[in-house]
Design an enzyme around this catalytic site. Sequence first.
Site, PDB file in Angstrom:
ATOM      1  N   THR A 103     -83.066-137.529 -46.856  1.00  0.00           N
ATOM      2  CA  THR A 103     -81.634-137.410 -45.961  1.00  0.00           C
ATOM      3  C   THR A 103     -80.015-137.935 -45.809  1.00  0.00           C
ATOM      4  OG1 THR A 103     -82.793-135.925 -45.076  1.00  0.00           O
ATOM      5  CG2 THR A 103     -80.518-135.302 -44.284  1.00  0.00           C
ATOM      6  N   GLY A 131     -88.040-139.580 -40.891  1.00  0.00           N
ATOM      7  CA  GLY A 131     -89.319-140.321 -39.709  1.00  0.00           C
ATOM      8  C   GLY A 131     -89.821-141.231 -39.674  1.00  0.00           C
ATOM      9  N   GLU A 191     -87.592-130.437 -43.610  1.00  0.00           N
ATOM     10  CA  GLU A 191     -88.301-129.383 -44.838  1.00  0.00           C
ATOM     11  C   GLU A 191     -87.569-128.593 -46.086  1.00  0.00           C
ATOM     12  OE1 GLU A 191     -89.755-131.586 -46.442  1.00  0.00           O
ATOM     13  OE2 GLU A 191     -89.364-132.671 -44.543  1.00  0.00           O
TER      14      GLU A 191
HETATM   15  C1  LIG Z   1     -86.547-133.763 -36.604  1.00  0.00           C
HETATM   16  C2  LIG Z   1     -85.738-134.174 -38.012  1.00  0.00           C
HETATM   17  C3  LIG Z   1     -86.789-135.002 -38.793  1.00  0.00           C
HETATM   18  C4  LIG Z   1     -86.370-134.732 -40.445  1.00  0.00           C
HETATM   19  N1  LIG Z   1     -86.714-135.964 -41.417  1.00  0.00           N
HETATM   20  C5  LIG Z   1     -86.575-136.809 -42.165  1.00  0.00           C
HETATM   21  C6  LIG Z   1     -87.670-137.035 -42.993  1.00  0.00           C
HETATM   22  O1  LIG Z   1     -88.583-137.725 -42.935  1.00  0.00           O
HETATM   23  N2  LIG Z   1     -86.941-137.629 -44.239  1.00  0.00           N
HETATM   24  C7  LIG Z   1     -85.637-136.708 -44.410  1.00  0.00           C
HETATM   25  O2  LIG Z   1     -85.067-137.012 -45.868  1.00  0.00           O
HETATM   26  N3  LIG Z   1     -85.111-135.841 -43.679  1.00  0.00           N
HETATM   27  C8  LIG Z   1     -85.574-135.301 -42.322  1.00  0.00           C
HETATM   28  N4  LIG Z   1     -84.944-134.629 -42.062  1.00  0.00           N
HETATM   29  C9  LIG Z   1     -83.719-134.038 -42.237  1.00  0.00           C
HETATM   30  C10 LIG Z   1     -83.428-132.717 -43.213  1.00  0.00           C
HETATM   31  O3  LIG Z   1     -84.456-132.185 -43.752  1.00  0.00           O
HETATM   32  C11 LIG Z   1     -82.078-131.542 -43.229  1.00  0.00           C
HETATM   33  O4  LIG Z   1     -81.560-132.624 -41.929  1.00  0.00           O
HETATM   34  C12 LIG Z   1     -82.702-130.608 -43.323  1.00  0.00           C
HETATM   35  O5  LIG Z   1     -82.863-130.425 -44.726  1.00  0.00           O
HETATM   36  C13 LIG Z   1     -81.441-130.082 -43.407  1.00  0.00           C
HETATM   37  O6  LIG Z   1     -80.080-130.809 -43.804  1.00  0.00           O
HETATM   38  P1  LIG Z   1     -79.073-130.614 -42.964  1.00  0.00           P
HETATM   39  O7  LIG Z   1     -79.067-131.505 -42.269  1.00  0.00           O
HETATM   40  O8  LIG Z   1     -77.561-131.655 -43.949  1.00  0.00           O
HETATM   41  O9  LIG Z   1     -78.007-128.719 -42.905  1.00  0.00           O
HETATM   42  P2  LIG Z   1     -77.061-128.742 -43.569  1.00  0.00           P
HETATM   43  O10 LIG Z   1     -77.687-128.268 -45.262  1.00  0.00           O
HETATM   44  O11 LIG Z   1     -75.627-129.264 -43.623  1.00  0.00           O
HETATM   45  O12 LIG Z   1     -76.829-127.285 -42.317  1.00  0.00           O
HETATM   46  C14 LIG Z   1     -75.657-126.889 -42.140  1.00  0.00           C
HETATM   47  C15 LIG Z   1     -75.759-125.388 -41.787  1.00  0.00           C
HETATM   48  O13 LIG Z   1     -74.574-124.737 -42.965  1.00  0.00           O
HETATM   49  C16 LIG Z   1     -75.650-123.851 -43.659  1.00  0.00           C
HETATM   50  N5  LIG Z   1     -75.452-123.901 -45.357  1.00  0.00           N
HETATM   51  C17 LIG Z   1     -75.687-125.171 -45.588  1.00  0.00           C
HETATM   52  N6  LIG Z   1     -75.319-124.818 -47.145  1.00  0.00           N
HETATM   53  C18 LIG Z   1     -75.539-123.557 -47.158  1.00  0.00           C
HETATM   54  C19 LIG Z   1     -75.522-122.876 -48.834  1.00  0.00           C
HETATM   55  N7  LIG Z   1     -75.788-123.333 -49.584  1.00  0.00           N
HETATM   56  N8  LIG Z   1     -75.508-121.841 -48.199  1.00  0.00           N
HETATM   57  C20 LIG Z   1     -75.728-120.791 -46.789  1.00  0.00           C
HETATM   58  N9  LIG Z   1     -75.836-121.677 -45.915  1.00  0.00           N
HETATM   59  C21 LIG Z   1     -75.509-123.150 -45.932  1.00  0.00           C
HETATM   60  C22 LIG Z   1     -77.226-124.117 -43.118  1.00  0.00           C
HETATM   61  O14 LIG Z   1     -77.833-122.872 -43.058  1.00  0.00           O
HETATM   62  C23 LIG Z   1     -77.219-124.296 -41.824  1.00  0.00           C
HETATM   63  O15 LIG Z   1     -76.747-123.438 -40.843  1.00  0.00           O
HETATM   64  C24 LIG Z   1     -84.928-134.275 -40.657  1.00  0.00           C
HETATM   65  C25 LIG Z   1     -84.158-133.739 -39.178  1.00  0.00           C
HETATM   66  C26 LIG Z   1     -84.959-133.332 -38.388  1.00  0.00           C
HETATM   67  C27 LIG Z   1     -83.788-132.676 -37.726  1.00  0.00           C
END
Ligand SMILES: Cc1cc2nc3c(=O)[nH]c(=O)nc-3n(C[C@H](O)[C@H](O)[C@H](O)COP(=O)(O)OP(=O)(O)OC[C@H]3O[C@@H](n4cnc5c(N)ncnc54)[C@H](O)[C@@H]3O)c2cc1C
Length: 650
Positions: A136, A175, A417
């Site tokens: 991410t 993480g 995930e």
């Molecule tokens: C505690 C924690 C640990 C983590 N650990 C890791 C790790 O070890 N390694 C790593 O790489 N990442 C890690 N992450 C990141 C995590 O994998 C991402 O935050 C997660 O995949 C969500 O992606 P985003 O933040 O881009 O959300 P976004 O995609 O930006 O979501 C924001 C909103 O937009 C909506 N949305 C987005 N696209 C669409 C679509 N096409 N259609 C409809 N709705 C949509 C979603 O439903 C959501 O409501 C971690 C996150 C957390 C919170």
Amino acid sequence: MTSLEQVRQLSTINQIQIAGLIFGSEQRAKEVKQFLVDCEKIPEVQTNADFYNWSRKKQFLSKDKQGFSFMKMINNQVDDMEQYTGPMIYSATTNHYGVYLAMVVPALKILGTQEQINAWLDDLIQIRKAACYAQTELGHGSDIQSLQTTATYDKQTQEFVINTPTIQAAKFWPGDLGILANWALVFAQLIVDGTNYGVQSFMVQIRDEQTHKPLKGIEVGDIGPKMGYQVKDNGFLKFDNVRIPKFNMLAKYISISPQGKVMKEGDPKISYASMMMMRKLLNTVYPKAAAISLTIALRYSYTRQQFTNDKGVENSVIEYQTQQHKLLPLLANLFAVVLSGNVTSKFVDLNFTEVQKGNFSHMNACHSLLCGTKANYTHFVVNCAEWCRLSCGGHGYAHYSGLPSIYQEHSPNVTLEGENQIMFLQLARCLLKLLKTSQKNPEKIPEQFSLFKRINEILSFKCDQFQTSNILSLLESSVIHLITQTGMKMMQEIQGGLNPKAAWDYKLGTSLWESANYFIEYYKFVCFQNTILQVTHKQTQVVLTNLLNLFGVTILLQNPLALLENDVITQQTMKQIRDEYENLLNLIKPEALSLVESFCLADGGLRTTIGRADGKPYEYTYDWAVNENSLNKIDFSNTVNQLKNCRPKL
Ligand SMILES: Cc1cc2nc3c(=O)[nH]c(=O)nc-3n(C[C@H](O)[C@H](O)[C@H](O)COP(=O)(O)OP(=O)(O)OC[C@H]3O[C@@H](n4cnc5c(N)ncnc54)[C@H](O)[C@@H]3O)c2cc1C
């Protein structure tokens, strides 16, 4: 006060058989139970009662001892995910190095060549190379294809140059990265001779293995405090043209010649393999946290008394129908989640065994099913923790109840995930495709989706008179009506002039979500039903069937719209379903404690004052407040006197 022992004695079920279903076999259940009993005797694995009064630094440091003690207990078999069950159930919070052992190790095993496995696996398992999973970025998470970190191949030196070209491209959230990791499995766009070959994974050293200082060109640290996960060092990471050997790109399914010729093989979904393994873990190990919530809430509900009955005797709060309505459907859902999780887990193992042999035919079904179950189960665990907290009144709000920490520690799972909404959409895509397959090539429909082979029969089903034997048909009917309606809506939008992507993104989202979620509820019911057939103890089978039916009618009552709109049921049938729901609450109530105690949870792992096995909520709650709460050990008299002088004179 009702004693828990009295409730246990009235139970008619065979807990050993049920534990066998929960943990996969009676032998495995015995092992987990023994692990939890052993934990009770080891001070290093206990979570201090005062943990939530501590600073983040102190909480973070305390986790090392706990994590390493767990590793010792599982004989350092850290790459065997089944081994995580005991530690996960017993520890209050996420553990150090958990992400990389659960994600980087599988990624290497699945995506790495034999030479790469030989080069790194042992060091990873021994935590000499602690590698985080750095996918991410600040700007993109769900949309992996749009990641901006680049890995540009340099033919002259046969190296990759890893770079962070923009602020959005900074890795953010991985993480174990912020403080602990000295390596990272970095996901970056592979660029060769100006051509982009998509996102690939690269092993990159980020800190010196001796001094633990960041290497040249690396900026790395912890992202700051979060809602929960205080002991997890989620990190940030930037690369300034950092060079790594060509050998470091995981190359089982993609390779690059010294001259820069790129060759790919297999199914592209294989690059999500370690996310699939992590989803398997989220599906099989993590739902047991809902058993923790329910053990606490149910024990407390039998012992907590408020108001009297018509004979002037105080009622246990579990006697109230609304309390049963809060907790018993969750208990039924817990069994549906755990038992279907076991079935999915076997399918994931089969898929990866086949992938190792070069057979990718299960990949799509496996990926789609894991997406949907991950979204449904992780939401359930968090929702369950919150309802259990609510069911425990004021005491549920205290950390000493054990409930707030489950909510905090599991709420990220709905996002990480694969954000749950996106996960449901992935499954919905597969379901819509299956509609087409059902018309053209029904023989190609995977077993897990076999109801798509009987679409016409299911669409013609009607139910005027409800019986519990109809539940499965009603669930099938809901799923098929929802998905065919969504398919028709899609066609209408396209005929109305929208392109398919726009229709999908702007018009169909809620229908797609609903279809996917309902499919998973149906899938859980089927797996639960099939698993019960293994039970030989008659009365246990009766109780589990009641629990299965409670799960089924709860789902029907939560979302009856598709059935009503399509005249599958009448208002009268709806009333019969409602009556059956109330009947089932009554039947399950006397068995609920024994059912949840089949998860064999130990007091130390529950970390609770109100839900311990001996059912003495007040004694422990008062004792912890008086003796464990470090705030009471500080002499505040001077401070308060100084504060008094600062108060305004009113
Ligand atoms: C505690 C924690 C640990 C983590 N650990 C890791 C790790 O070890 N390694 C790593 O790489 N990442 C890690 N992450 C990141 C995590 O994998 C991402 O935050 C997660 O995949 C969500 O992606 P985003 O933040 O881009 O959300 P976004 O995609 O930006 O979501 C924001 C909103 O937009 C909506 N949305 C987005 N696209 C669409 C679509 N096409 N259609 C409809 N709705 C949509 C979603 O439903 C959501 O409501 C971690 C996150 C957390 C919170």
